[in-house]
Design a protein around this motif. Structure first.
Motif, PDB file in Angstrom:
ATOM      1  N   UNK A 241       0.711  -1.398  -0.022  1.00 24.61           N
ATOM      2  CA  UNK A 241      -0.084  -0.146  -0.114  1.00 24.61           C
ATOM      3  C   UNK A 241       1.026   1.286  -0.040  1.00 24.61           C
ATOM      4  N   UNK A 242       0.871   1.934  -1.083  1.00 30.49           N
ATOM      5  CA  UNK A 242       1.900   3.049  -1.193  1.00 30.49           C
ATOM      6  C   UNK A 242       1.226   4.474  -1.758  1.00 30.49           C
ATOM      7  N   UNK A 243       1.550   5.726  -1.485  1.00 30.47           N
ATOM      8  CA  UNK A 243       1.225   6.749  -2.046  1.00 30.47           C
ATOM      9  C   UNK A 243       2.371   7.219  -2.934  1.00 30.47           C
ATOM     10  N   UNK A 246       6.123   7.617  -2.133  1.00 26.40           N
ATOM     11  CA  UNK A 246       7.000   6.274  -1.942  1.00 26.40           C
ATOM     12  C   UNK A 246       7.607   5.824  -3.210  1.00 26.40           C
ATOM     13  N   UNK A 247       8.522   6.604  -3.622  1.00 27.73           N
ATOM     14  CA  UNK A 247       9.114   6.470  -4.882  1.00 27.73           C
ATOM     15  C   UNK A 247       9.957   5.082  -4.898  1.00 27.73           C
ATOM     16  N   UNK A 248      10.720   4.778  -4.024  1.00 30.68           N
ATOM     17  CA  UNK A 248      11.447   3.517  -3.918  1.00 30.68           C
ATOM     18  C   UNK A 248      10.724   2.400  -4.084  1.00 30.68           C
ATOM     19  N   UNK A 249       9.520   2.478  -3.431  1.00 31.77           N
ATOM     20  CA  UNK A 249       8.735   1.244  -3.186  1.00 31.77           C
ATOM     21  C   UNK A 249       7.944   1.012  -4.609  1.00 31.77           C
ATOM     22  N   UNK A 250       7.617   2.208  -5.242  1.00 28.91           N
ATOM     23  CA  UNK A 250       6.811   2.075  -6.577  1.00 28.91           C
ATOM     24  C   UNK A 250       7.746   1.620  -7.560  1.00 28.91           C
ATOM     25  N   UNK A 252      10.311  -0.178  -7.131  1.00 33.13           N
ATOM     26  CA  UNK A 252      10.516  -1.837  -7.194  1.00 33.13           C
ATOM     27  C   UNK A 252       9.222  -2.582  -7.534  1.00 33.13           C
ATOM     28  N   UNK A 253       8.131  -1.962  -7.121  1.00 34.65           N
ATOM     29  CA  UNK A 253       6.746  -2.753  -7.571  1.00 34.65           C
ATOM     30  C   UNK A 253       6.648  -2.805  -9.226  1.00 34.65           C
ATOM     31  N   UNK A 254       7.229  -1.735  -9.756  1.00 38.12           N
ATOM     32  CA  UNK A 254       6.972  -1.738 -11.221  1.00 38.12           C
ATOM     33  C   UNK A 254       8.328  -2.762 -11.772  1.00 38.12           C
ATOM     34  N   UNK A 255       9.217  -2.790 -11.215  1.00 38.64           N
ATOM     35  CA  UNK A 255      10.364  -3.778 -11.593  1.00 38.64           C
ATOM     36  C   UNK A 255      10.230  -4.907 -11.471  1.00 38.64           C
ATOM     37  N   UNK A 256       9.664  -5.437 -10.031  1.00 36.76           N
ATOM     38  CA  UNK A 256       9.328  -6.715  -9.858  1.00 36.76           C
ATOM     39  C   UNK A 256       8.206  -7.268 -10.592  1.00 36.76           C
ATOM     40  N   UNK A 257       7.367  -6.629 -11.078  1.00 39.52           N
ATOM     41  CA  UNK A 257       6.079  -6.906 -12.028  1.00 39.52           C
ATOM     42  C   UNK A 257       6.513  -6.945 -13.561  1.00 39.52           C
ATOM     43  N   UNK A 258       7.723  -6.379 -13.802  1.00 41.66           N
ATOM     44  CA  UNK A 258       8.242  -6.316 -15.275  1.00 41.66           C
ATOM     45  C   UNK A 258       7.311  -5.223 -15.908  1.00 41.66           C
ATOM     46  N   UNK A 337      18.740   6.648  -9.953  1.00 45.09           N
ATOM     47  CA  UNK A 337      18.134   5.839  -9.161  1.00 45.09           C
ATOM     48  C   UNK A 337      16.704   6.179  -8.888  1.00 45.09           C
ATOM     49  N   UNK A 338      15.684   5.670  -7.979  1.00 48.76           N
ATOM     50  CA  UNK A 338      14.506   6.065  -7.915  1.00 48.76           C
ATOM     51  C   UNK A 338      14.619   7.312  -6.960  1.00 48.76           C
ATOM     52  N   UNK A 339      15.372   7.685  -6.428  1.00 48.89           N
ATOM     53  CA  UNK A 339      15.291   8.881  -5.562  1.00 48.89           C
ATOM     54  C   UNK A 339      15.669  10.017  -6.390  1.00 48.89           C
ATOM     55  N   UNK A 340      15.958   9.919  -7.749  1.00 43.73           N
ATOM     56  CA  UNK A 340      16.452  10.910  -8.410  1.00 43.73           C
ATOM     57  C   UNK A 340      14.834  11.423  -8.871  1.00 43.73           C
TER      58      UNK A 340
END
Length: 444
Positions: A241-243, A246-250, A252-258, A337-340
């Motif tokens: 559950x993100x907003x 939560x850039x890093x988590x999003x 990773x979510x996009x990457x893990x699900x290709x 990186x996703x922080x950028x």
């Protein structure tokens, strides 16, 4: 918003209801669905039959979409399939309506020649009092008929015809024959021209909804998640559950699900040109917020504008500039990186069934890219547009009219299109000689 309306970028491509016959058919359908009628004699409707003008006349902007669920619709013509869906509460609604019209085009063409078709996108939820209720929406079923019940009556007539053909001594059943004649007068000869609408049921797995500030719900992926554009909801059944913060988590979510791919490495597109255009949009945002007048500025002036106002340029601009330098000149590979702040500007949706939904999400994560925001998430574009400086409003309206509206299909293909996957060459079938040799099969 007047610039967007005048340019046809807002309320564009709507169906004009101008003739008395069409207005009367619309009113019959409107009364059938809502118990109301409009006094207007000239208005425009979208793919669902919704009209902002009728909404204002009735003082009810949700007159076809009560509580934002189970959207009702009115079809006056199959031409409505080319129209947008205004004030959509779910990202899937437009596609469902378009599919329903396409799969029933011949029947709808015949039915709307005499009457309006009224219907509803039905799900099992009628009240969304909390975000968890959204997860009870598993499928959308489309139900529709004319206001006079032509489809229903045609089904009844077909049943009675079958009864007449099977029943002994049916010729002496005056009641049955009279009812068949009565129904045939309303529906025509259903044995030669069946009047039916194919049922449509669409699974509702992954979608965006405008409810609760905007939610992206991904239920069917290997790593399911809910992503909120506003406040993060509580007690949702997805594992994550993100907003949008939560850039890093999003990422990773996009990457893990290709679900995404880097623009500069995507096949079949000019990635560097796309990134340069994103840099222009970021530049325009930066200088207009500082009060710079862009009147008369052309695309050729952008480089000069960037040099003159280099101190105003944000990290997003510089990150994309490094990536373009790598793509065009073989420069050093930038580690973004996703922080950028530039990270989500460098991505586009991969070729998956969720392509449109992911591009919609990316547009909110890269809000300075006004072209992608307009194409993928018009409600977000309109909300942001209202708070922009006049100079940016003018530039964006002029750009979208000149460079997107002129070739919508080409622009979408250049930005989001994917080449067809390459197929391995199929082996040629061997002829008899190749299989057994020039002297035939060897006998043992």
């Amino acid at each position: 918003m007047i610039r967007l309306i005048q340019s046809g970028l807002m309320y564009g491509n709507l169906f004009h209801v101008a003739s008395p016959a069409l207005v009367e058919r619309y009113n019959r359908a409107l009364e059938h669905l809502t118990g109301k009628r409009t006094s207007l004699t000239d208005f425009y409707i979208d793919i669902s039959g919704f009209s902002p003008e009728v909404g204002a006349d009735l003082n009810d902007p949700l007159y076809l979409n009560h509580n934002g669920v189970n959207r009702q619709f009115i079809l006056l013509s199959t031409e409505q399939r080319h129209c947008p869906l205004l004030d959509a509460k779910f990202s899937t609604s437009h596609g469902i309506l378009k599919q329903f019209i396409a799969e029933n085009e011949a029947a709808l063409f015949a039915l709307t020649a005499r009457d309006a078709v009224a219907g509803e996108l039905i799900n099992s939820v009628y009240d969304i009092s909390n975000p968890a209720r959204l997860f009870d929406i598993r499928a959308i079923t489309v139900e529709a008929d004319t206001t006079s019940g032509t489809v229903r009556n045609a089904g009844t007539l077909a049943d009675k015809v079958d009864t007449f053909l099977r029943k002994e001594d049916a010729w002496f059943d005056d009641v049955l024959i009279a009812r068949m004649i009565e129904l045939a007068g309303e529906t025509g000869d259903v044995t030669r021209n069946p009047v039916t609408l194919k049922p449509l049921k669409v699974e509702q797995g992954n979608f965006w909804t405008a409810h609760f500030g905007g939610l992206y719900i991904f239920q069917t992926l290997d790593h399911p998640a809910t992503i909120a554009a506003g406040d993060k909801p509580e007690e949702v059944p997805t594992k994550y559950n993100f907003d949008l913060g939560d850039r890093n988590q999003i990422a990773k979510f996009l990457e893990y699900n290709d679900l995404v791919e880097p623009i500069v490495k995507a096949r079949g597109i000019d990635g560097a040109a796309i990134l340069r255009q994103k840099m222009d949009f970021i530049l325009v945002s930066a200088v207009t917020e500082a009060g710079v007048d862009l009147n008369g500025t052309t695309r050729r002036d952008m480089r000069m504008l960037a040099r003159r106002h280099s101190t105003l340029l944000p990290d997003e601009f510089h990150g994309l500039a490094e990536l373009v330098n790598w793509a065009e000149n073989g420069g050093k590979w930038p580690r973004i990186s996703s922080d950028h702040p530039a990270y989500f500007y460098t991505l586009r949706a991969a070729a998956t069934p969720e392509l449109d939904l992911i591009n919609m999400l990316l547009s909110e994560l890269s809000p300075h890219d006004v072209r992608q925001l307009f194409i993928c998430h018009k409600p977000a574009l309109y909300a942001a547009y209202a708070n922009w400086p006049d100079a940016k409003k003018e530039y964006v309206a002029r750009f979208l009219e000149a460079e997107y509206k002129a070739d919508k299909a080409g622009a979408r293909a250049a930005l989001f299109g994917h080449d067809a996957p390459m197929e391995a060459p199929k082996p040629e079938p061997l002829d008899l000689i190749a299989r057994v040799g020039p002297w035939g099969a060897v006998r043992r």
